[in-house]
Design an enzyme around this catalytic site. Structure first.
Site, mmCIF file in Angstrom:
data_model
loop_
_atom_site.group_PDB
_atom_site.id
_atom_site.type_symbol
_atom_site.label_atom_id
_atom_site.label_comp_id
_atom_site.label_asym_id
_atom_site.label_seq_id
_atom_site.Cartn_x
_atom_site.Cartn_y
_atom_site.Cartn_z
ATOM 1 N NE ARG A 166 -0.049 10.764 9.828
ATOM 2 C CZ ARG A 166 -0.594 9.920 9.310
ATOM 3 N NH1 ARG A 166 -1.799 9.534 9.591
ATOM 4 N NH2 ARG A 166 -0.094 9.454 8.161
ATOM 5 N N PRO A 167 1.045 16.816 10.830
ATOM 6 C CG PRO A 167 2.703 17.749 12.264
ATOM 7 C CD PRO A 167 1.861 16.892 12.139
ATOM 8 C CB ILE A 168 1.750 18.726 5.610
ATOM 9 C CG1 ILE A 168 0.773 19.875 5.657
ATOM 10 C CG2 ILE A 168 0.917 17.567 5.764
ATOM 11 C CD1 ILE A 168 0.261 20.051 4.157
ATOM 12 C CG ASP A 169 6.022 21.038 10.027
ATOM 13 O OD1 ASP A 169 5.085 19.963 10.277
ATOM 14 O OD2 ASP A 169 7.341 20.970 10.432
ATOM 15 C CB CYS A 212 -5.881 10.767 11.016
ATOM 16 S SG CYS A 212 -4.491 10.016 11.221
ATOM 17 C CE LYS A 231 -1.722 1.923 4.224
ATOM 18 N NZ LYS A 231 -1.804 3.468 4.166
ATOM 19 C CG ASN A 232 2.283 2.839 3.500
ATOM 20 O OD1 ASN A 232 0.757 3.069 3.110
ATOM 21 N ND2 ASN A 232 2.650 2.775 4.719
ATOM 22 C CG ASP A 234 2.782 1.708 9.447
ATOM 23 O OD1 ASP A 234 2.814 2.043 8.392
ATOM 24 O OD2 ASP A 234 2.406 2.442 10.146
ATOM 25 C CB ILE A 272 6.446 7.129 14.502
ATOM 26 C CG1 ILE A 272 7.705 6.437 14.545
ATOM 27 C CG2 ILE A 272 5.984 7.931 13.202
ATOM 28 C CD1 ILE A 272 8.912 7.118 14.233
ATOM 29 N NE ARG A 301 -2.415 13.055 7.683
ATOM 30 C CZ ARG A 301 -1.016 13.209 6.998
ATOM 31 N NH1 ARG A 301 -0.366 12.276 6.303
ATOM 32 N NH2 ARG A 301 -0.428 14.410 6.851
ATOM 33 N NE ARG A 338 -7.482 4.637 5.126
ATOM 34 C CZ ARG A 338 -6.951 5.851 5.951
ATOM 35 N NH1 ARG A 338 -7.149 6.181 6.796
ATOM 36 N NH2 ARG A 338 -5.949 6.203 5.121
#
Ligand code: EPZ
Length: 414
Positions: free
Chosen positions: A121-124, A116, A22-23, A305, A327, A92, A397
């Site tokens: 889950r920031p995206i800075d 989530c 998936k990833n 995970d 994490i 996301r 998912r």
């Protein structure tokens, strides 16, 4: 996918084949936007996150067709660089389209990905990397608007080896002017797989899988046909399932060399394993041994995970165990559900202290995110009685057919 019921106490025996990753699939599908022609991707898992990503590709203007587990993508005519919140809020990781839309079209509008269950889950880190490459980024009505005449290669030091930010930077750098050097890059195998896909299309990327990745910008890419690697987290999930249920299973097409940290932990818990090319044979101990301490870390450390799945096994291990989640700050959401089954778990900040119990009792529980949902199935396999898992759609998912695979191994689940 409605509720899942699991009948406990049945050991697992037999062979099962591991699905595509998936990833790795998600960033590779986003990467297909960078090429105006054809990308064919084989061994693609038919899971919700991939279906969502396919919808985003179609929304951008791509023609996308499934042929069993192969995706045929034609990205010749991209006329929309705005991703609707319909798909982005469900997943996301749609933020990964930032780099590829900017690389191909010089603009991208994506909904601000909310947090989530597992964390804010920031995206800075993504955004500062894009700005270093000359992208102008503004925010308007919960949307991120990004624009760049032409992306410029530069040196980028990531403050944390973020998987998604590394992938986004690679995607933005492939067609950029000049060379981009990413320092402190994530080293997950999915990054190397993305770079393998792009290099087979004519990109010039070196150092994938190390902390320093060098991307020399090229003018264009070419048609390609690619076979996706297997999913190391699905493989680990099934090994944890056998540790919980007991028995002896064989995984086929397992990415063994990407699983060193998890195989070491399984061995410490008393699993006896044999390996042959891409097969892993695991014989579960009568009862798993406890673990003094396991910490989740960026690759090649123990993967976050797989933390919930390990937690589910340690609930019935012999003695006290400790897990430290480094994490995601919200990755213990599943604990109250495990406690309903009789698990003895104390959470102190990012640390889980587990007192192993002989028995867990099957009961009604609720999934609240993907890997936690898989962990509840694992707990149910080792519990007495029947466990009913509500909101099991989260599991779809990331797992193509976890119930079918476990039934192949003799489980009574569905
Ligand atoms: C990827 O998420 C995976 N998702 C996750 O798998 C996986 O858990 C994670 O990498 C870590 O291995 C996909 O590949 C689609 P990160 P990603 O950016 O890219 C912080 C699953 O179950 N951070 O490496 O979002 C972040 O908050 C999913 O398959 C920032 O602070 O992970 C987190 O604490 C879950 N700012 C840490 O870094 C940023 O800009 C790791 O995040 C980006 C991240």
């Amino acid at each position: 996918m409605g509720d899942i019921t699991v009948k406990g106490g049945i050991p697992l025996y037999g062979k099962v084949c591991i699905q595509g990753s998936k990833n790795a699939a998600l960033p590779i599908l986003a990467a297909s936007l960078l090429h105006e022609g054809i990308s064919i991707i084989h061994n693609c898992p038919r899971i919700l996150d991939v279906e969502n990503t396919v919808q985003i590709l179609r929304e951008a203007g791509c023609l996308v067709k499934w042929q069993e587990n192969s995706l045929i993508i034609s990205a010749g005519n991209i006329q929309n660089t705005r991703i609707s919140s319909e798909y982005a809020t469900q997943m996301r990781s749609s933020v990964i389209f930032l780099g590829s839309l900017l690389g191909r079209m010089g603009s991208a509008s994506i909904p601000l990905p909310g947090g989530c269950t597992i964390g804010k889950r920031p995206i800075d880190i993504h955004l500062s990397a894009m700005e270093n490459m000359g992208v102008r980024i503004t925010e308007e009505n919960e949307m991120i608007l990004a624009k760049a005449e032409r992306l410029k290669g530069t040196k980028i030091m990531l403050r944390f080896p973020s998987v998604g930010a590394t992938e986004n930077t690679i995607l933005a750098a492939v067609l950029a002017e000049g060379t981009t050097i990413i320092q402190n890059a994530a080293q997950e195998p999915e990054i190397a797989e993305l770079c393998r896909f792009l290099n087979e299309k004519g990109a010039k990327i070196k150092g994938a899988g190390s902390e320093k990745i060098v991307i020399e910008g090229v003018r264009s890419l070419q048609d390609s046909e690619f076979v996706l690697m297997s999913d190391r987290i699905v493989a680990g999930t099934y090994l944890m399932a056998a540790m919980s249920a007991g028995g002896e299973i064989c995984l086929e097409k397992a990415p063994i060399f990407q699983m060193t940290a998890q195989l070491k932990v399984l061995k410490e818990m008393g699993a006896s394993m044999r390996y042959d090319k891409d097969q892993i044979q695991l014989k579960a101990p009568r009862r798993a041994k406890s673990l003094a301490m396991v910490m989740t870390r960026p690759y090649p450390g123990f993967p976050t995970d797989l933390q919930s799945q390990l937690l589910a096994v340690l609930c019935r291990a012999e003695g006290r165990s400790k897990i430290i989640e480094n994490i995601f700050e919200g990755r213990y959401q599943i604990v109250p559900q495990l406690r309903k089954m009789g698990a003895k778990i104390e959470i102190i900040s990012q640390e889980a202290q587990i007192e192993g119990v002989e028995k867990l009792e099957g009961t009604a529980v609720r999934a609240c995110e993907l890997r936690g949902g898989a962990a509840l199935i694992i707990a149910g396999l080792g519990a007495s009685g029947v466990t009913k898992i509500e909101d099991s759609w989260f599991i779809k998912r990331g797992y193509e057919d976890i119930c079918g695979d476990l039934r192949t191994l003799g489980a009574v689940v569905g």
